[in-house]
Design a protein around this motif. Sequence first.
Motif, PDB file in Angstrom:
ATOM      1  N   VAL A  12      -9.831   8.794  -8.060  1.00 35.04           N
ATOM      2  CA  VAL A  12     -10.299   7.924  -6.975  1.00 35.04           C
ATOM      3  C   VAL A  12     -11.266   6.844  -7.432  1.00 35.04           C
ATOM      4  CG1 VAL A  12     -10.014   9.826  -5.335  1.00 35.04           C
ATOM      5  CG2 VAL A  12     -12.278   9.385  -6.336  1.00 35.04           C
ATOM      6  N   GLY A  13     -11.673   6.853  -8.699  1.00 35.76           N
ATOM      7  CA  GLY A  13     -12.678   5.904  -9.141  1.00 35.76           C
ATOM      8  C   GLY A  13     -14.063   6.375  -8.739  1.00 35.76           C
ATOM      9  N   ASP A  14     -14.912   5.452  -8.331  1.00 37.33           N
ATOM     10  CA  ASP A  14     -16.268   5.786  -7.913  1.00 37.33           C
ATOM     11  C   ASP A  14     -16.215   6.642  -6.646  1.00 37.33           C
ATOM     12  OD1 ASP A  14     -18.860   5.826  -6.805  1.00 37.33           O
ATOM     13  OD2 ASP A  14     -19.346   3.872  -7.657  1.00 37.33           O
ATOM     14  N   PRO A  25      -5.466   3.794   3.011  1.00 40.90           N
ATOM     15  CA  PRO A  25      -4.871   4.144   1.719  1.00 40.90           C
ATOM     16  C   PRO A  25      -5.631   3.500   0.562  1.00 40.90           C
ATOM     17  CG  PRO A  25      -3.203   3.377   3.278  1.00 40.90           C
ATOM     18  CD  PRO A  25      -4.538   3.048   3.870  1.00 40.90           C
ATOM     19  N   LEU A  26      -5.484   4.121  -0.616  1.00 47.03           N
ATOM     20  CA  LEU A  26      -6.095   3.604  -1.844  1.00 47.03           C
ATOM     21  C   LEU A  26      -5.076   3.672  -2.962  1.00 47.03           C
ATOM     22  CD1 LEU A  26      -8.459   2.734  -3.711  1.00 47.03           C
ATOM     23  CD2 LEU A  26      -8.999   5.178  -3.956  1.00 47.03           C
ATOM     24  N   LEU A  27      -4.842   2.549  -3.641  1.00 45.93           N
ATOM     25  CA  LEU A  27      -3.947   2.492  -4.795  1.00 45.93           C
ATOM     26  C   LEU A  27      -4.766   2.341  -6.057  1.00 45.93           C
ATOM     27  CD1 LEU A  27      -1.151   2.182  -6.157  1.00 45.93           C
ATOM     28  CD2 LEU A  27      -1.306  -0.274  -5.662  1.00 45.93           C
ATOM     29  N   ARG A  28      -4.528   3.222  -7.048  1.00 45.95           N
ATOM     30  CA  ARG A  28      -5.213   3.150  -8.345  1.00 45.95           C
ATOM     31  C   ARG A  28      -4.153   3.008  -9.431  1.00 45.95           C
ATOM     32  NH1 ARG A  28      -9.954   3.603 -10.533  1.00 45.95           N
ATOM     33  NH2 ARG A  28      -9.598   5.676 -11.401  1.00 45.95           N
ATOM     34  N   THR A  29      -3.833   1.774  -9.789  1.00 45.22           N
ATOM     35  CA  THR A  29      -2.806   1.506 -10.797  1.00 45.22           C
ATOM     36  C   THR A  29      -3.288   1.943 -12.179  1.00 45.22           C
ATOM     37  OG1 THR A  29      -2.044  -0.382  -9.499  1.00 45.22           O
ATOM     38  CG2 THR A  29      -1.341  -0.264 -11.812  1.00 45.22           C
ATOM     39  N   GLY A  30      -2.484   2.755 -12.865  1.00 45.58           N
ATOM     40  CA  GLY A  30      -2.799   3.180 -14.230  1.00 45.58           C
ATOM     41  C   GLY A  30      -3.976   4.128 -14.335  1.00 45.58           C
ATOM     42  N   ALA A  31      -4.348   4.786 -13.247  1.00 50.10           N
ATOM     43  CA  ALA A  31      -5.530   5.659 -13.270  1.00 50.10           C
ATOM     44  C   ALA A  31      -5.409   6.768 -14.304  1.00 50.10           C
ATOM     45  CB  ALA A  31      -5.770   6.259 -11.885  1.00 50.10           C
ATOM     46  N   ALA A  78     -16.992   6.308   1.142  1.00 48.19           N
ATOM     47  CA  ALA A  78     -17.525   5.326   2.098  1.00 48.19           C
ATOM     48  C   ALA A  78     -16.436   4.422   2.667  1.00 48.19           C
ATOM     49  CB  ALA A  78     -18.603   4.478   1.423  1.00 48.19           C
ATOM     50  N   GLU A  79     -15.436   4.055   1.837  1.00 52.12           N
ATOM     51  CA  GLU A  79     -14.490   3.026   2.250  1.00 52.12           C
ATOM     52  C   GLU A  79     -13.058   3.510   2.481  1.00 52.12           C
ATOM     53  OE1 GLU A  79     -14.644  -0.318  -0.357  1.00 52.12           O
ATOM     54  OE2 GLU A  79     -16.848  -0.398  -0.394  1.00 52.12           O
ATOM     55  N   VAL A 108      -1.845   6.312  -9.179  1.00 54.34           N
ATOM     56  CA  VAL A 108      -2.310   7.269  -8.170  1.00 54.34           C
ATOM     57  C   VAL A 108      -2.404   6.547  -6.825  1.00 54.34           C
ATOM     58  CG1 VAL A 108      -4.223   8.749  -7.419  1.00 54.34           C
ATOM     59  CG2 VAL A 108      -3.590   8.652  -9.849  1.00 54.34           C
ATOM     60  N   LEU A 109      -1.938   7.209  -5.769  1.00 54.58           N
ATOM     61  CA  LEU A 109      -1.977   6.642  -4.424  1.00 54.58           C
ATOM     62  C   LEU A 109      -2.562   7.684  -3.473  1.00 54.58           C
ATOM     63  CD1 LEU A 109      -1.110   4.416  -2.350  1.00 54.58           C
ATOM     64  CD2 LEU A 109       1.077   5.632  -2.164  1.00 54.58           C
ATOM     65  N   TYR A 110      -3.575   7.280  -2.712  1.00 52.73           N
ATOM     66  CA  TYR A 110      -4.176   8.162  -1.704  1.00 52.73           C
ATOM     67  C   TYR A 110      -3.675   7.757  -0.327  1.00 52.73           C
ATOM     68  CZ  TYR A 110      -7.679   9.664   1.730  1.00 52.73           C
ATOM     69  OH  TYR A 110      -8.296  10.180   2.841  1.00 52.73           O
ATOM     70  N   VAL A 111      -3.180   8.758   0.441  1.00 55.66           N
ATOM     71  CA  VAL A 111      -2.676   8.521   1.797  1.00 55.66           C
ATOM     72  C   VAL A 111      -3.419   9.457   2.745  1.00 55.66           C
ATOM     73  CG1 VAL A 111      -0.645   8.493   3.289  1.00 55.66           C
ATOM     74  CG2 VAL A 111      -0.410   7.931   0.860  1.00 55.66           C
ATOM     75  N   PRO A 112      -4.288   8.930   3.635  1.00 55.97           N
ATOM     76  CA  PRO A 112      -4.996   9.803   4.582  1.00 55.97           C
ATOM     77  C   PRO A 112      -4.035  10.485   5.548  1.00 55.97           C
ATOM     78  CG  PRO A 112      -5.999   7.615   4.475  1.00 55.97           C
ATOM     79  CD  PRO A 112      -4.677   7.519   3.769  1.00 55.97           C
ATOM     80  N   HIS A 113      -4.453  11.623   6.095  1.00 61.22           N
ATOM     81  CA  HIS A 113      -3.585  12.350   7.020  1.00 61.22           C
ATOM     82  C   HIS A 113      -3.247  11.466   8.226  1.00 61.22           C
ATOM     83  CE1 HIS A 113      -7.246  13.065   9.450  1.00 61.22           C
ATOM     84  NE2 HIS A 113      -6.413  13.305  10.437  1.00 61.22           N
TER      85      HIS A 113
END
Length: 412
Positions: A10-12, A25-31, A18-19, A198-203
């Motif tokens: 997720v990074g920081d 959603p959050l996209l982290r290319t090449g995480a 917070a965000e 990596v891709l984050y998808v909230p419920h």
Amino acid sequence: MDPYSFEDFVGDPDVFFAEYFDKQPLLRTGALAGRLDGLPSVRQLDDILALETTPPSYLRVTKGGKGVPSGAYTRTVARGAALAEAVNAEKVYELFRSGGTVTWNSLQHVLPSARRLRDPFAEALACDAEVVLFVTPARTDGFSPHRDSIDVFVVQVDGTKTWRVWATPEHRRGDEGSYTPEELGDPVVEVTLRPGDVLYVPHGTPHAAAANSELSLHLSVGVEPRRWRHLLQDTVTALVEDDAFHGFPHLAEGEDTAAVAALTEKLELLRERLARLDVASEAKRLVAVGRARNGADRTREFARLAAVDTLAPATRVRRGAVPVEIGDSEAGRTALRAGGRQLAVPDAVAGALRALDSGRTVSAAEFFPGVPEARSLSAVRGLARIGVLEAVAGPPAGASPDAVPVADEKRK
């Protein structure tokens, strides 16, 4: 391999919570680029699919966005005098070749690599997590647009997959559901995930995915953080474990002044206990309860015991993690209680253990003073088997480069 951290995905964490967490959603290319070797793979899927005892409940196959009845890929096997259903690997392969997506649920139950992937999420979110593997044939849609009741962290491992993710609704009830493309409009994220992304998808967030020109394998870490109702129920449950709440009331139908008075008394007592609750301590307890999970904290015990048998005289040892109670001496032997075991050891061994209380180390050959090296080594191995002693990290001088130090194995 090095363990994964929550930051890898997720990074920081401060920015994530917070965000993005429960918001968008959050996209982290090449995480995880270059760090996929330790994750479940296509080859491992072949291996676990071939297990004779795989229950069909772990596996799901979908075609055209619809589930395939389990009878299409299972068989009846005899286990002693009983009959049971097991996965038929050839039928699964046949369905996959004809365009079916294979889903393996709760992969952490069978693969240590999946447990290593799950653990950072369970630790950071203080709740259990499940690893699900999705393998989709080339040029095939996985699932039609839908929403999940859990938060999902997607890790692309093999091939590529194009994802469409729509906006996270403001109001969600944590249920599942499907959509038609016409209901959703334009997605807020449309991206082709490549290995390491990596891709984050909230419920409750609508999403859909399709494999491109090659087989796609991705892992989803599904987590369902505990809601306030769950946390408060846990707190109240812990409080009412007190003996004051163990009585058996009789609540009769209609108006019963005695029952109402008794209930009022218990509610008042609960209110008092809640008012006196150390909230900071309770928050720590709730976090600890959420992080507790089967299999996560167990050592590699067989590997540890095998390493004990190869301890060398020059290996330096220290006190292990097992608590030890050293008792009184009688006839040259001292009573010892360690890990639920009652032992009687020579007084010199008890003295050696006391000497290691300060964290110092000693070579296995010198642990038991005044006896031949072989006997001292035998005593060390016996105590190391039950966790009273452990080897200090690093092989002893002259040891085989393949030797595994006990302390290293214990911490893996």
